[in-house]
Motif scaffolding. Structure first.
Motif, PDB file in Angstrom:
ATOM      1  N   ARG A  36       0.830  -1.208   0.000  1.00  0.00           N
ATOM      2  CA  ARG A  36       0.000   0.000   0.000  1.00  0.00           C
ATOM      3  C   ARG A  36       0.865   1.260   0.000  1.00  0.00           C
ATOM      4  NH1 ARG A  36      -5.469  -0.021   3.347  1.00  0.00           N
ATOM      5  NH2 ARG A  36      -6.622  -1.387   1.974  1.00  0.00           N
ATOM      6  N   ALA A  37       1.941   1.240   0.756  1.00  0.00           N
ATOM      7  CA  ALA A  37       2.838   2.398   0.801  1.00  0.00           C
ATOM      8  C   ALA A  37       3.464   2.644  -0.572  1.00  0.00           C
ATOM      9  CB  ALA A  37       3.921   2.186   1.854  1.00  0.00           C
ATOM     10  N   ALA A  38       3.910   1.582  -1.207  1.00  0.00           N
ATOM     11  CA  ALA A  38       4.512   1.717  -2.535  1.00  0.00           C
ATOM     12  C   ALA A  38       3.477   2.165  -3.563  1.00  0.00           C
ATOM     13  CB  ALA A  38       5.155   0.403  -2.956  1.00  0.00           C
ATOM     14  N   PHE A  39       2.260   1.635  -3.467  1.00  0.00           N
ATOM     15  CA  PHE A  39       1.205   2.068  -4.383  1.00  0.00           C
ATOM     16  C   PHE A  39       0.922   3.559  -4.235  1.00  0.00           C
ATOM     17  CE2 PHE A  39      -3.186   3.133  -5.322  1.00  0.00           C
ATOM     18  CZ  PHE A  39      -3.243   2.784  -6.672  1.00  0.00           C
ATOM     19  N   ALA A  40       0.856   4.025  -2.993  1.00  0.00           N
ATOM     20  CA  ALA A  40       0.585   5.448  -2.757  1.00  0.00           C
ATOM     21  C   ALA A  40       1.672   6.298  -3.398  1.00  0.00           C
ATOM     22  CB  ALA A  40       0.493   5.734  -1.261  1.00  0.00           C
ATOM     23  N   TRP A  41       2.922   5.888  -3.277  1.00  0.00           N
ATOM     24  CA  TRP A  41       3.991   6.685  -3.862  1.00  0.00           C
ATOM     25  C   TRP A  41       4.005   6.559  -5.382  1.00  0.00           C
ATOM     26  CZ3 TRP A  41       4.776  10.351  -0.958  1.00  0.00           C
ATOM     27  CH2 TRP A  41       5.761  11.270  -1.248  1.00  0.00           C
ATOM     28  N   SER A  42       3.538   5.457  -5.912  1.00  0.00           N
ATOM     29  CA  SER A  42       3.362   5.340  -7.367  1.00  0.00           C
ATOM     30  C   SER A  42       2.280   6.288  -7.851  1.00  0.00           C
ATOM     31  CB  SER A  42       2.995   3.905  -7.752  1.00  0.00           C
ATOM     32  OG  SER A  42       4.028   3.036  -7.424  1.00  0.00           O
ATOM     33  N   LEU A  43       1.241   6.442  -7.051  1.00  0.00           N
ATOM     34  CA  LEU A  43       0.173   7.384  -7.376  1.00  0.00           C
ATOM     35  C   LEU A  43       0.727   8.807  -7.477  1.00  0.00           C
ATOM     36  CD1 LEU A  43      -2.872   7.899  -7.813  1.00  0.00           C
ATOM     37  CD2 LEU A  43      -3.087   8.098  -5.326  1.00  0.00           C
ATOM     38  N   VAL A  44       1.659   9.155  -6.595  1.00  0.00           N
ATOM     39  CA  VAL A  44       2.309  10.469  -6.664  1.00  0.00           C
ATOM     40  C   VAL A  44       2.894  10.687  -8.049  1.00  0.00           C
ATOM     41  CG1 VAL A  44       4.292  11.820  -5.853  1.00  0.00           C
ATOM     42  CG2 VAL A  44       2.820  10.669  -4.201  1.00  0.00           C
ATOM     43  N   MET A  45       3.618   9.707  -8.529  1.00  0.00           N
ATOM     44  CA  MET A  45       4.278   9.853  -9.832  1.00  0.00           C
ATOM     45  C   MET A  45       3.266   9.954 -10.976  1.00  0.00           C
ATOM     46  SD  MET A  45       7.413  10.032  -9.147  1.00  0.00           S
ATOM     47  CE  MET A  45       7.490  10.444  -7.419  1.00  0.00           C
ATOM     48  N   GLY A  46       2.182   9.224 -10.876  1.00  0.00           N
ATOM     49  CA  GLY A  46       1.154   9.298 -11.915  1.00  0.00           C
ATOM     50  C   GLY A  46       0.435  10.629 -11.935  1.00  0.00           C
ATOM     51  N   VAL A  47       0.093  11.121 -10.765  1.00  0.00           N
ATOM     52  CA  VAL A  47      -0.648  12.388 -10.680  1.00  0.00           C
ATOM     53  C   VAL A  47       0.257  13.565 -11.034  1.00  0.00           C
ATOM     54  CG1 VAL A  47      -1.934  13.905  -9.114  1.00  0.00           C
ATOM     55  CG2 VAL A  47      -2.301  11.453  -9.029  1.00  0.00           C
ATOM     56  N   MET A  48       1.561  13.376 -10.881  1.00  0.00           N
ATOM     57  CA  MET A  48       2.504  14.435 -11.232  1.00  0.00           C
ATOM     58  C   MET A  48       2.326  14.877 -12.687  1.00  0.00           C
ATOM     59  SD  MET A  48       6.650  14.492 -10.795  1.00  0.00           S
ATOM     60  CE  MET A  48       6.598  13.880  -9.126  1.00  0.00           C
ATOM     61  N   ILE A  49       1.910  13.966 -13.533  1.00  0.00           N
ATOM     62  CA  ILE A  49       1.657  14.301 -14.940  1.00  0.00           C
ATOM     63  C   ILE A  49       0.592  15.384 -15.040  1.00  0.00           C
ATOM     64  CG2 ILE A  49       0.769  13.403 -17.133  1.00  0.00           C
ATOM     65  CD1 ILE A  49       1.974  10.650 -16.225  1.00  0.00           C
ATOM     66  N   LEU A  50      -0.472  15.252 -14.252  1.00  0.00           N
ATOM     67  CA  LEU A  50      -1.531  16.265 -14.270  1.00  0.00           C
ATOM     68  C   LEU A  50      -1.020  17.617 -13.791  1.00  0.00           C
ATOM     69  CD1 LEU A  50      -4.476  14.156 -12.822  1.00  0.00           C
ATOM     70  CD2 LEU A  50      -4.067  14.760 -15.222  1.00  0.00           C
ATOM     71  N   GLY A  51      -0.164  17.604 -12.789  1.00  0.00           N
ATOM     72  CA  GLY A  51       0.420  18.846 -12.299  1.00  0.00           C
ATOM     73  C   GLY A  51       1.263  19.529 -13.358  1.00  0.00           C
ATOM     74  N   LYS A  52       2.040  18.739 -14.074  1.00  0.00           N
ATOM     75  CA  LYS A  52       2.871  19.307 -15.139  1.00  0.00           C
ATOM     76  C   LYS A  52       2.004  19.925 -16.231  1.00  0.00           C
ATOM     77  CE  LYS A  52       6.573  15.962 -14.578  1.00  0.00           C
ATOM     78  NZ  LYS A  52       7.281  14.847 -15.196  1.00  0.00           N
ATOM     79  N   LEU A  53       0.935  19.234 -16.587  1.00  0.00           N
ATOM     80  CA  LEU A  53       0.059  19.741 -17.648  1.00  0.00           C
ATOM     81  C   LEU A  53      -0.746  20.962 -17.208  1.00  0.00           C
ATOM     82  CD1 LEU A  53      -1.278  16.348 -19.049  1.00  0.00           C
ATOM     83  CD2 LEU A  53       0.368  17.890 -20.137  1.00  0.00           C
ATOM     84  N   SER A  54      -1.029  21.074 -15.929  1.00  0.00           N
ATOM     85  CA  SER A  54      -1.877  22.165 -15.425  1.00  0.00           C
ATOM     86  C   SER A  54      -1.110  23.430 -15.080  1.00  0.00           C
ATOM     87  CB  SER A  54      -2.625  21.708 -14.171  1.00  0.00           C
ATOM     88  OG  SER A  54      -3.415  20.586 -14.456  1.00  0.00           O
ATOM     89  N   MET A  55       0.136  23.317 -14.717  1.00  0.00           N
ATOM     90  CA  MET A  55       0.856  24.473 -14.185  1.00  0.00           C
ATOM     91  C   MET A  55       1.204  25.524 -15.235  1.00  0.00           C
ATOM     92  SD  MET A  55       0.984  24.655 -11.049  1.00  0.00           S
ATOM     93  CE  MET A  55       0.242  23.592  -9.845  1.00  0.00           C
ATOM     94  N   GLY A  56       1.456  25.131 -16.448  1.00  0.00           N
ATOM     95  CA  GLY A  56       1.731  26.116 -17.495  1.00  0.00           C
ATOM     96  C   GLY A  56       0.538  27.045 -17.709  1.00  0.00           C
ATOM     97  N   PRO A  57      -0.651  26.484 -17.976  1.00  0.00           N
ATOM     98  CA  PRO A  57      -1.830  27.356 -18.116  1.00  0.00           C
ATOM     99  C   PRO A  57      -2.138  28.156 -16.850  1.00  0.00           C
ATOM    100  CG  PRO A  57      -2.286  25.188 -19.028  1.00  0.00           C
ATOM    101  CD  PRO A  57      -0.947  25.105 -18.350  1.00  0.00           C
ATOM    102  N   LEU A  58      -1.887  27.557 -15.686  1.00  0.00           N
ATOM    103  CA  LEU A  58      -2.112  28.283 -14.438  1.00  0.00           C
ATOM    104  C   LEU A  58      -1.150  29.472 -14.328  1.00  0.00           C
ATOM    105  CD1 LEU A  58      -3.848  28.211 -11.878  1.00  0.00           C
ATOM    106  CD2 LEU A  58      -2.020  26.894 -10.805  1.00  0.00           C
ATOM    107  N   ALA A  59       0.094  29.268 -14.720  1.00  0.00           N
ATOM    108  CA  ALA A  59       1.073  30.363 -14.711  1.00  0.00           C
ATOM    109  C   ALA A  59       0.661  31.465 -15.689  1.00  0.00           C
ATOM    110  CB  ALA A  59       2.458  29.831 -15.060  1.00  0.00           C
ATOM    111  N   ASP A  60       0.065  31.094 -16.798  1.00  0.00           N
ATOM    112  CA  ASP A  60      -0.414  32.101 -17.754  1.00  0.00           C
ATOM    113  C   ASP A  60      -1.531  32.951 -17.158  1.00  0.00           C
ATOM    114  OD1 ASP A  60       1.360  31.233 -19.683  1.00  0.00           O
ATOM    115  OD2 ASP A  60      -0.115  29.954 -20.708  1.00  0.00           O
ATOM    116  N   ARG A  61      -2.372  32.351 -16.340  1.00  0.00           N
ATOM    117  CA  ARG A  61      -3.502  33.076 -15.738  1.00  0.00           C
ATOM    118  C   ARG A  61      -3.108  33.870 -14.501  1.00  0.00           C
ATOM    119  NH1 ARG A  61      -6.040  28.104 -16.957  1.00  0.00           N
ATOM    120  NH2 ARG A  61      -7.384  28.330 -18.767  1.00  0.00           N
ATOM    121  N   TRP A  62      -2.306  33.266 -13.624  1.00  0.00           N
ATOM    122  CA  TRP A  62      -2.009  33.869 -12.318  1.00  0.00           C
ATOM    123  C   TRP A  62      -0.665  34.575 -12.264  1.00  0.00           C
ATOM    124  CZ3 TRP A  62      -3.164  29.637  -8.120  1.00  0.00           C
ATOM    125  CH2 TRP A  62      -4.526  29.368  -8.111  1.00  0.00           C
TER     126      TRP A  62
END
Length: 174
Positions: A36-62
């Motif tokens: 479970r601990a390893a799965f949770a940290w794998s989830l971090v790496m997967g969700v990081m993709i969404l953060g990368k995709l979202s931060m550029g447009p967020l930087a353009d707005r804010w």
């Protein structure tokens, strides 16, 4: 601006390195199974993709500094919640929040460098700034490990990481 960007990169490297190398051990110390601990940290790496995709447009707005401050604040919040990581659903929520925020520097650091320091010597400046992230990424895991070996707990290290991320928020918006 150079030293502000350097400080944020150092802090992010310190925290990300410390967490990346010790969170599975921290979670197993809290009696979560290694799977479970390893799965949770794998989830971090997967969700990081969404953060990368979202931060550029967020930087353009804010603007980029505010987007970086928001990402640092999300990391601080996720780490504060992680100190109460006994229920597994809490761990998964932290993994998603932290993963989203942790993707930000990979997009925002070069944007901050180009916006505030220019493009004339971008390669040299950004390369120099990346040294700070690397230093943080080297010190964070070693420091957290030494502390755990001496004290038998990660909890104060995680409190320290929260405090450092709050410093990063202030540095990013100043």
């Amino acid at each position: 601006s150079f030293w502000q960007i350097a400080a944020v990169m150092l802090i992010m490297g310190l925290v990300a390195g410390g967490l990346g190398n010790h969170s599975v051990a921290y979670l197993t110390d809290l009696e979560h199974s290694p799977d479970r601990a390893a799965f949770a940290w794998s989830l971090v790496m997967g969700v990081m993709i969404l953060g990368k995709l979202s931060m550029g447009p967020l930087a353009d707005r804010w603007n980029t500094r505010n987007a970086m401050a928001a990402a640092c604040a999300l990391v601080a919040i996720s780490l504060a919640i992680l100190t109460f990581a006994h229920p597994y659903w809490n761990v998964l929520g932290v993994a998603a929040l932290y993963g989203f925020a942790c993707g930000a520097p990979l997009v925002l650091n070069p944007l901050l460098t180009s916006e505030y320091l220019g493009m004339k010597h971008f390669g040299a400046l950004y390369g120099g700034l990346n040294i700070m992230g690397t230093v943080g990424g080297a010190v964070g895991p070693v420091g957290a490990g030494i502390y755990f070996d001496r004290q038998g707990t990660y909890l104060p290290v995680y409190y320290f990481f929260v405090a450092m991320m709050l410093v990063a928020v202030l540095v990013a918006i100043s």
